[in-house]
Design an enzyme around this catalytic site. Structure first.
Site, PDB file in Angstrom:
ATOM      1  N   LYS A   9       0.817  -1.212   0.000  1.00 21.14           N
ATOM      2  CA  LYS A   9       0.000   0.000   0.000  1.00 21.14           C
ATOM      3  C   LYS A   9       0.860   1.276   0.000  1.00 21.14           C
ATOM      4  O   LYS A   9       0.612   2.182  -0.792  1.00 21.14           O
ATOM      5  CB  LYS A   9      -0.878  -0.069   1.248  1.00 21.14           C
ATOM      6  N   ARG A 154      11.713  -2.086  10.164  1.00 19.95           N
ATOM      7  CA  ARG A 154      10.930  -1.258  11.082  1.00 19.95           C
ATOM      8  C   ARG A 154      10.856  -1.922  12.454  1.00 19.95           C
ATOM      9  O   ARG A 154      10.780  -3.145  12.558  1.00 19.95           O
ATOM     10  CB  ARG A 154       9.501  -1.087  10.538  1.00 19.95           C
ATOM     11  N   ARG A 165      -1.189  -6.429  14.278  1.00 17.87           N
ATOM     12  CA  ARG A 165      -1.698  -5.479  13.272  1.00 17.87           C
ATOM     13  C   ARG A 165      -2.671  -6.156  12.321  1.00 17.87           C
ATOM     14  O   ARG A 165      -3.693  -5.578  11.953  1.00 17.87           O
ATOM     15  CB  ARG A 165      -0.537  -4.870  12.479  1.00 17.87           C
TER      16      ARG A 165
END
Ligand code: AMP
Length: 210
Positions: A9, A154, A165
């Protein structure tokens, strides 16, 4: 644009923003910048982000309201990446954007198991947020081909945070598909395939709506 994290995305939103010459507004990037700068928001958000949870709706709506009020977001539209993530955020967004309503929402559709494998190999430029997939053959330190920044994993791409998530996506964000579908604003785009192929599908979907 909606979609599970790891669906590609972020990268596709950046490409779309360049293609259509509109700002790319990523709430994740804004929060990470606040963490780096050590602001009050950043201090509060760090633990939430690292655990894979969601920052509170009121805070997120405040951030996006301020951002959409800036000059560059008032000209030709914008691409929202990572916002809204809950129905409450979507309702507030419609109120905030009432003068220039949100006219199209893309659901970038990638199955959970594929996203899981992409996320564990995901690396990101610390400076420009470009995304990469690690193959294990990269020279270290790895520098970004766009801007020369450090390419790193990350802090929230641990297996626990990734699973949290993805669970939250299903419980909190997926209801947005009905929310936007019922108002005729949703377009689902298949996110499986080579990045150029997916980008082509996305631009075609946007062009058809303009
Ligand atoms: P992202 O870069 O979009 O994957 O976002 C990274 C993290 O920032 C998320 O896992 C959340 O902890 C937080 N975040 C970003 N956008 C939102 C949002 N709209 N609502 C709540 N939390 C958010």
């Amino acid at each position: 644009m909606l979609g599970r994290q790891g669906a590609g995305k972020g990268t596709q939103c950046i490409r779309l923003s360049r293609h259509f010459v509109v700002p790319h507004i990523s709430t994740g990037d804004m929060l990470r910048a606040a963490v780096r700068e050590g602001t009050e928001l950043g201090k509060m958000a760090k633990a939430v982000i690292d655990s894979g949870s969601l920052v509170g709706d009121d805070i997120m709506v405040g951030i996006i309201t301020e951002r959409l009020d800036q000059d560059d977001a008032r000209v030709r539209g914008y691409i929202l990446d990572g916002f809204p993530r809950t129905v409450a955020q979507a309702v507030s967004l419609d109120a905030v954007a009432a003068k220039r309503p949100i006219d199209m929402v893309i659901d970038l559709d990638v199955p959970r198991d594929l996203v899981l494998s992409r996320l564990s190999a995901r690396r990101m430029c610390r400076d420009c947020a470009a995304n990469y997939q690690a193959t294990g053959n990269e020279s270290q330190p790895w520098t970004c081909e766009n801007c020369g920044g450090d390419v790193v994993q990350r802090d929230d791409d641990t297996p626990e945070a990734i699973n949290r998530r993805l669970d939250l996506y299903e419980s909190q964000t997926q209801p947005l598909i009905d929310f936007y579908g019922s108002t005729g604003r949703l377009v689902t785009v298949d996110g499986v395939g080579a990045p150029d192929e997916v980008f082509e599908r996305l631009t075609r979907a946007v062009e058809q709506r303009r």
